[in-house]
Scaffold this motif. Sequence first.
Motif, mmCIF file in Angstrom:
data_model
loop_
_atom_site.group_PDB
_atom_site.id
_atom_site.type_symbol
_atom_site.label_atom_id
_atom_site.label_comp_id
_atom_site.label_asym_id
_atom_site.label_seq_id
_atom_site.Cartn_x
_atom_site.Cartn_y
_atom_site.Cartn_z
ATOM 1 N N ARG A 258 10.147 -34.947 -15.805
ATOM 2 C CA ARG A 258 9.539 -35.658 -15.203
ATOM 3 C C ARG A 258 9.125 -36.330 -14.344
ATOM 4 N N TYR A 259 6.793 -35.925 -15.303
ATOM 5 C CA TYR A 259 5.561 -37.254 -14.506
ATOM 6 C C TYR A 259 5.363 -37.944 -16.495
ATOM 7 N N GLY A 261 4.593 -40.748 -16.367
ATOM 8 C CA GLY A 261 3.348 -41.293 -16.359
ATOM 9 C C GLY A 261 1.711 -41.370 -16.283
ATOM 10 N N ALA A 262 1.599 -39.774 -15.808
ATOM 11 C CA ALA A 262 0.473 -38.730 -15.897
ATOM 12 C C ALA A 262 0.478 -38.686 -17.395
ATOM 13 N N ALA A 263 1.347 -39.110 -18.308
ATOM 14 C CA ALA A 263 0.133 -39.238 -19.612
ATOM 15 C C ALA A 263 -0.020 -40.155 -19.795
ATOM 16 N N VAL A 264 0.909 -41.245 -19.149
ATOM 17 C CA VAL A 264 0.283 -42.653 -19.729
ATOM 18 C C VAL A 264 -0.741 -42.550 -19.425
ATOM 19 N N LEU A 265 -1.199 -42.791 -18.254
ATOM 20 C CA LEU A 265 -2.198 -42.722 -17.374
ATOM 21 C C LEU A 265 -3.723 -41.933 -18.387
ATOM 22 N N THR A 266 -3.376 -40.398 -18.185
ATOM 23 C CA THR A 266 -4.202 -39.784 -18.878
ATOM 24 C C THR A 266 -4.860 -40.284 -20.267
ATOM 25 N N VAL A 267 -3.804 -41.115 -20.425
ATOM 26 C CA VAL A 267 -4.557 -41.668 -22.110
ATOM 27 C C VAL A 267 -4.554 -42.726 -22.129
ATOM 28 N N PRO A 283 6.140 -33.995 -24.419
ATOM 29 C CA PRO A 283 7.748 -34.417 -23.856
ATOM 30 C C PRO A 283 7.051 -35.973 -23.282
ATOM 31 N N ALA A 284 6.682 -36.491 -23.340
ATOM 32 C CA ALA A 284 6.221 -37.769 -22.619
ATOM 33 C C ALA A 284 6.262 -38.554 -23.337
ATOM 34 N N HIS A 285 5.491 -38.614 -25.233
ATOM 35 C CA HIS A 285 5.870 -39.174 -25.945
ATOM 36 C C HIS A 285 5.731 -40.085 -27.116
ATOM 37 N N ALA A 286 7.698 -40.723 -25.975
ATOM 38 C CA ALA A 286 8.180 -42.276 -26.102
ATOM 39 C C ALA A 286 7.534 -42.853 -25.127
ATOM 40 N N ALA A 287 6.660 -42.432 -23.949
ATOM 41 C CA ALA A 287 6.738 -43.512 -22.666
ATOM 42 C C ALA A 287 5.279 -43.673 -23.215
ATOM 43 N N VAL A 288 4.497 -42.806 -23.919
ATOM 44 C CA VAL A 288 3.092 -43.193 -24.144
ATOM 45 C C VAL A 288 2.826 -44.334 -25.350
ATOM 46 N N LEU A 317 2.040 -31.875 -16.063
ATOM 47 C CA LEU A 317 2.759 -30.866 -16.670
ATOM 48 C C LEU A 317 3.641 -30.325 -15.994
ATOM 49 N N GLY A 318 3.466 -30.278 -14.902
ATOM 50 C CA GLY A 318 4.159 -29.389 -13.355
ATOM 51 C C GLY A 318 4.438 -28.072 -13.814
ATOM 52 N N ASP A 319 5.915 -27.940 -13.527
ATOM 53 C CA ASP A 319 6.048 -26.243 -13.002
ATOM 54 C C ASP A 319 7.004 -25.800 -14.567
ATOM 55 N N HIS A 320 7.203 -26.695 -16.019
ATOM 56 C CA HIS A 320 8.167 -25.878 -16.278
ATOM 57 C C HIS A 320 7.903 -24.949 -17.511
#
Length: 487
Positions: A258-259, A261-267, A283-288, A317-320
């Motif tokens: 769901r988020y 972009g948070a991973a992209v910005l943190t990295v 799970p956001a490895h492709a976007a990163v 991270l959300g609440d998953h």
Amino acid sequence: MRTAYRVETVRAAESALMARLPEGTLMNRAAAGLAAACAELLRPGLGRRTVARVVLLVGGGDNGGDALFAGARLARRGIGVNALLLAPDRAHPAGLAALRAAGGRGLAVADIAPGALTTLLGRASMVVDGITGIGGRGGLRPVAAELAERVTASGAPVIAVDLPSGVDADTGEVRGPVLPATLTVTFGTLKPGLLVDPARQHAGDVRLVDIGLRPLLPVEPDVAALTPAEVAALLPRPTGESDKYRRGVLGVAAGSARYPGAAVLTVGGALRGGVGAVRYAGPAHAAVIARHPETLVSPGTPAEAGRVQAWVAGPGLGDHPEAERVVNEVLAADVPLLLDADALRGLDPARVRARSAPTLLTPHAGEAAALLGVARERVESSRLTSVRELAERFGATVLLKGSTTLVADPAGPVLVNETGTPWLATAGSGDVLSGLAGGLLAAGLAARDAGAVAAHLHGLAGHAAPMPATASGVTDALPTAWQSLTG
């Protein structure tokens, strides 16, 4: 380092110094510095009127005495000076006598008709606020509050004596009416309230007048702000023997389906934190990898990512269901750890205190309020108290984000960041800050230093980013921030 000390410490140093000096020396030093600052603002072209007129607001304490003696110095220069005495029976007698001898006037506020008071303030080139001193607690009392309203309505620039009347010198809290200043002239040392919001926003520019206290103050202050030179000295720099692993590897556990972009910005922030490499797990490895191809990515959890020198966890991270597992794994890792955003939800202080490696928490006011079990407004109104409580409760270093970013350990001075800008109040900006601070942790900085240096760089980047700033713009401006410090 710009240092600030609590009222109790300042008064002890003043007492020790006064015992060594002729009576009145300290007040004369303060008055001389105050008068010089006022005279500078009254130079031709800077005052509101061609004829300089100064109004002093005089309370019953030593701040009122400082204002009166400064007024006497200004009157001897041919400046018209009127002192409005809020408590005539408690006005500093020697200061009032000096003012009158120099040609100034002392007037009881209670004896002045409202219309005459409005006229007097309307003609003033400057108002000097000597109502309350560093011992003032709570907001202004009704008579002083009404006078402050009239001063504000007049539009005259206000010079505060030591600190604006109505603010708390020790905590930066504002519990009632206050008289905002254009310039605050403070004596001997800064006070915490001059560095910490909400009081700081009422202080205007701050000028420190040396009255000889420095040798009598403790080595360790209560609050401090790193200078650019000190920040530059802490920045990690590669050597001839460096490789990507010796420079440090940061692990990032952030983002979700769901988020992403948070991973992209943190990295993005992490890659500009002085490390040799960043490992992303989530799970956001492709976007990163699409945005930052230099990142080492894996779709698994932190325990499956490989060796790192520090972890950042929480943004997006959300609440998953996997989020709890991610937080548990990084808490168990025996390396420095930064927890932000979703990783702070329901965080158990006992688990943090049980860690053997350093922990850095980076909440905003709402997250801090949840961790403390108080209202958000309480954190925002008492930022210094709140960050100290958090550091003590969790046995960790805490970076409290907001209008004044503060970094606190369970012991030692609280560090204040002075480079911030309201433009950083934008979505994703905190994710960039977390990655940047995590990178500095992995590069070898202590948790408190990593937080303070990251906040400083983040603020500089906020100023350098194209306006209106975005989190991506701040990320891209971080190299400029580094260069501005290292030359």
